[in-house]
Design a protein around this motif. Structure first.
Motif, short mmCIF file in Angstrom:
data_model
loop_
_atom_site.label_atom_id
_atom_site.label_comp_id
_atom_site.label_asym_id
_atom_site.label_seq_id
_atom_site.Cartn_x
_atom_site.Cartn_y
_atom_site.Cartn_z
N ARG A 97 0.85 -1.21 0.00
CA ARG A 97 0.00 0.00 0.00
C ARG A 97 0.87 1.25 0.00
O ARG A 97 1.86 1.31 0.74
CB ARG A 97 -0.83 0.06 1.28
CG ARG A 97 -1.92 -0.93 1.38
CD ARG A 97 -2.74 -0.61 2.64
NE ARG A 97 -3.34 -1.80 3.16
CZ ARG A 97 -2.94 -2.45 4.25
NH1 ARG A 97 -1.93 -1.99 4.98
NH2 ARG A 97 -3.56 -3.54 4.65
N LEU A 98 0.44 2.25 -0.77
CA LEU A 98 1.09 3.55 -0.76
C LEU A 98 0.01 4.58 -0.43
O LEU A 98 -0.47 5.30 -1.32
CB LEU A 98 1.73 3.84 -2.14
CG LEU A 98 2.96 3.02 -2.55
CD1 LEU A 98 2.67 1.57 -2.83
CD2 LEU A 98 3.63 3.65 -3.76
N PRO A 99 -0.42 4.62 0.84
CA PRO A 99 -1.62 5.39 1.18
C PRO A 99 -1.47 6.90 0.94
O PRO A 99 -2.46 7.56 0.67
CB PRO A 99 -1.83 5.09 2.67
CG PRO A 99 -0.55 4.49 3.15
CD PRO A 99 0.15 3.91 1.98
N ILE A 104 -1.35 1.46 -5.00
CA ILE A 104 -0.90 0.11 -4.64
C ILE A 104 0.18 -0.29 -5.64
O ILE A 104 0.10 0.08 -6.82
CB ILE A 104 -2.08 -0.91 -4.75
CG1 ILE A 104 -3.12 -0.65 -3.65
CG2 ILE A 104 -1.59 -2.35 -4.68
CD1 ILE A 104 -4.38 -1.53 -3.76
N ILE A 105 1.18 -1.02 -5.16
CA ILE A 105 2.07 -1.74 -6.08
C ILE A 105 1.88 -3.23 -5.80
O ILE A 105 1.88 -3.65 -4.63
CB ILE A 105 3.54 -1.34 -5.90
CG1 ILE A 105 3.75 0.11 -6.37
CG2 ILE A 105 4.47 -2.29 -6.65
CD1 ILE A 105 5.17 0.64 -6.17
N ASN A 106 1.62 -4.00 -6.86
CA ASN A 106 1.49 -5.45 -6.66
C ASN A 106 2.32 -6.22 -7.68
O ASN A 106 2.52 -5.77 -8.79
CB ASN A 106 0.01 -5.88 -6.72
CG ASN A 106 -0.41 -6.32 -8.10
OD1 ASN A 106 -0.21 -7.47 -8.50
ND2 ASN A 106 -0.98 -5.39 -8.88
N ARG A 107 2.80 -7.36 -7.21
CA ARG A 107 3.44 -8.32 -8.13
C ARG A 107 2.93 -9.71 -7.77
O ARG A 107 3.70 -10.64 -7.48
CB ARG A 107 4.98 -8.25 -8.05
CG ARG A 107 5.58 -8.32 -6.66
CD ARG A 107 7.10 -8.47 -6.69
NE ARG A 107 7.69 -8.53 -5.37
CZ ARG A 107 8.11 -7.48 -4.67
NH1 ARG A 107 7.99 -6.26 -5.17
NH2 ARG A 107 8.65 -7.65 -3.46
N MET A 108 1.59 -9.82 -7.73
CA MET A 108 0.97 -11.08 -7.31
C MET A 108 1.37 -12.24 -8.23
O MET A 108 1.72 -13.31 -7.77
CB MET A 108 -0.56 -10.96 -7.34
CG MET A 108 -1.14 -9.81 -6.50
SD MET A 108 -0.79 -9.95 -4.75
CE MET A 108 -1.90 -11.23 -4.27
N GLY A 248 5.31 10.01 -9.35
CA GLY A 248 4.79 10.54 -8.09
C GLY A 248 4.95 9.65 -6.88
O GLY A 248 4.52 10.00 -5.79
N VAL A 249 5.57 8.47 -7.02
CA VAL A 249 5.66 7.58 -5.86
C VAL A 249 7.10 7.19 -5.50
O VAL A 249 7.32 6.45 -4.55
CB VAL A 249 4.81 6.29 -6.04
CG1 VAL A 249 3.36 6.62 -6.32
CG2 VAL A 249 5.36 5.37 -7.12
N THR A 250 8.07 7.69 -6.26
CA THR A 250 9.45 7.21 -6.07
C THR A 250 9.98 7.49 -4.66
O THR A 250 10.81 6.75 -4.16
CB THR A 250 10.41 7.84 -7.10
OG1 THR A 250 10.09 9.22 -7.21
CG2 THR A 250 10.31 7.17 -8.45
N GLU A 251 9.49 8.55 -4.04
CA GLU A 251 10.01 8.92 -2.71
C GLU A 251 9.34 8.11 -1.59
O GLU A 251 9.77 8.19 -0.45
CB GLU A 251 9.75 10.41 -2.44
CG GLU A 251 10.30 11.37 -3.50
CD GLU A 251 11.79 11.17 -3.70
OE1 GLU A 251 12.52 11.03 -2.71
OE2 GLU A 251 12.23 11.12 -4.88
N LEU A 252 8.27 7.40 -1.91
CA LEU A 252 7.49 6.74 -0.84
C LEU A 252 8.14 5.43 -0.39
O LEU A 252 8.94 4.84 -1.11
CB LEU A 252 6.06 6.47 -1.33
CG LEU A 252 5.28 7.70 -1.80
CD1 LEU A 252 3.87 7.30 -2.23
CD2 LEU A 252 5.21 8.76 -0.70
N LEU A 261 1.97 -0.56 -10.72
CA LEU A 261 1.41 0.54 -9.92
C LEU A 261 -0.04 0.77 -10.35
O LEU A 261 -0.36 0.77 -11.54
CB LEU A 261 2.24 1.80 -10.17
CG LEU A 261 1.76 3.11 -9.52
CD1 LEU A 261 1.89 3.05 -7.99
CD2 LEU A 261 2.57 4.30 -10.06
N SER A 262 -0.90 0.97 -9.34
CA SER A 262 -2.31 1.26 -9.63
C SER A 262 -2.78 2.38 -8.72
O SER A 262 -2.10 2.73 -7.75
CB SER A 262 -3.16 0.01 -9.41
OG SER A 262 -3.03 -0.44 -8.07
#
Ligand code: FMN
Length: 338
Positions: A97-99, A104-108, A248-252, A261-262
């Motif tokens: 989770r990236l709240p 969300i990032i998933n690799r299911m 927009g998520v690289t720093e998280l 990424l979704s």
């Protein structure tokens, strides 16, 4: 309000555990089973959808929760991705989770029960909701043999599906996205369309074939793909799957995790790729808009950009059933018979 409280509890659990708990809770908490009735009917691909909002593939991978999900008000529920044989997917952890960014990032990696159990589950569905079945290939099947896996799935799910989605765009099955291009795509679609014609005769029922593509495509790639979709008379298109971008998520905290990424960060990109397809297809193939929808306004924007239907996944995880009400209220006037 209620979902916000529940979400707080769920988000204290590891993401994959929370996922399972939430889906099981759906079955038993009457609050969540209250049938929502808002929304306007819309006809697409010859199917009468009670409203334009669907649940995207991947939440109910094994088709176990369709009745509960339909009770929330979704006009259609897409289940899968199902593969011919059961498989475990990638090692855990594989869901992040990236709240801060509603993402969300998933690799299911197509974890699932395989066709036999999946079909048993489809047979148990009691509601009359529109069910899309999303099909894929097993990890161990080489890309050159992918058609065999898709055909196996197509034949088995055909009698139970309102439409069938050919998933060519998960980033978590190595090589899968190559199937979106050139001769791979053409061969695959020719094979599937020929089988669809046979099955149509056998069951006296035409089940539309939908292709699900990536939101990471360039305009040039879109025009090449669109040509092949048109030549093969594909019935529908879903744009799109999760993205390999990390905008927009690289720093998280989990922003650099491998996978797709979704959620909110992919909205502009997914809608841009949708617009490329709208232009390239000239209305000949209806589009289901997906990727980053977090509000009724976002859904409206996808429809205004040319989608006939929309789907959600990550927005539903973050906002729960309130998102459904918001979208159905916001899109009620937009829908017309297509
Ligand atoms: C945990 C997870 C699992 C997913 N599994 C699948 C899948 O099995 N098949 C598929 O076609 N898409 C799958 N997706 C992609 C979603 O259907 C959707 O295309 C993507 O998440 C973008 O929409 P969103 O921004 O509304 O989440 C999955 C997404 C997530 C977050």
């Amino acid at each position: 309000m209620c979902y916000k409280v529940l979400r707080k509890c769920l988000f204290m659990l590891p993401p994959e555990v929370a996922h399972t708990v939430a889906l099981k809770a759906l079955k038993i908490i009457p609050l969540f089973s209250k049938k929502q009735t808002a929304g306007m009917p819309v006809e697409v691909m010859g199917i009468s959808f009670p409203n334009c909002l669907g649940l995207a593939a991947g939440l109910d991978k094994n088709a176990e929760y369709v009745d509960a999900l339909s009770a929330l008000g979704f006009g259609f529920v897409e289940v899968g991705t199902v593969t011919p044989k059961p498989q475990n997917g990638n090692p855990k952890p594989r869901l992040f989770r990236l709240p801060e960014k509603n993402a969300i990032i998933n690799r299911m990696g197509f974890n699932g029960c395989g066709l036999d159990v999946f079909i048993d589950n489809l047979k148990k569905i009691q509601s009359d909701v529109i069910v899309g079945v999303n099909i894929g290939k097993n990890l161990t099947t080489p890309i050159e043999k992918a058609l065999d896996d898709y055909l196996t799935c197509l034949v088995r799910v055909y009698p139970y599906a309102h439409y069938i989605t050919v998933n060519l765009s998960s980033p978590n099955t190595p090589g899968l996205r190559e199937l979106q291009h050139g001769h791979y795509l053409d061969n695959l679609l020719q094979g599937l369309k020929a089988k669809q014609a046979e099955l149509d005769l056998e069951y006296n029922q035409y089940v539309p074939l939908v292709v699900k593509v990536s939101p990471d495509l360039t305009e040039k790639e879109v025009s090449e793909i669109a040509e092949i979709l048109l030549e093969n008379k594909i019935d529908g298109l879903i744009v799109g799957n999760t993205s390999l971008s990390r905008v927009g998520v690289t720093e998280l905290a989990y922003g650099a995790e491998a996978g797709g990424l979704s959620g909110q960060p992919i909205l502009p990109q997914a809608t841009q790729v949708q617009s490329y397809f709208v232009n390239a297809l000239g209305g000949a193939i209806p589009i289901i808009g997906l990727g980053g929808i977090m509000s009724g306004e976002d859904a409206q924007a996808k429809l205004e950009a040319g989608a006939k239907l929309v789907q959600v996944y990550t927005g539903f995880v973050y906002q729960g059933p309130e998102l459904i009400a918001d979208i159905l209220a916001g899109t009620a006037q937009h829908n017309t018979v297509q």
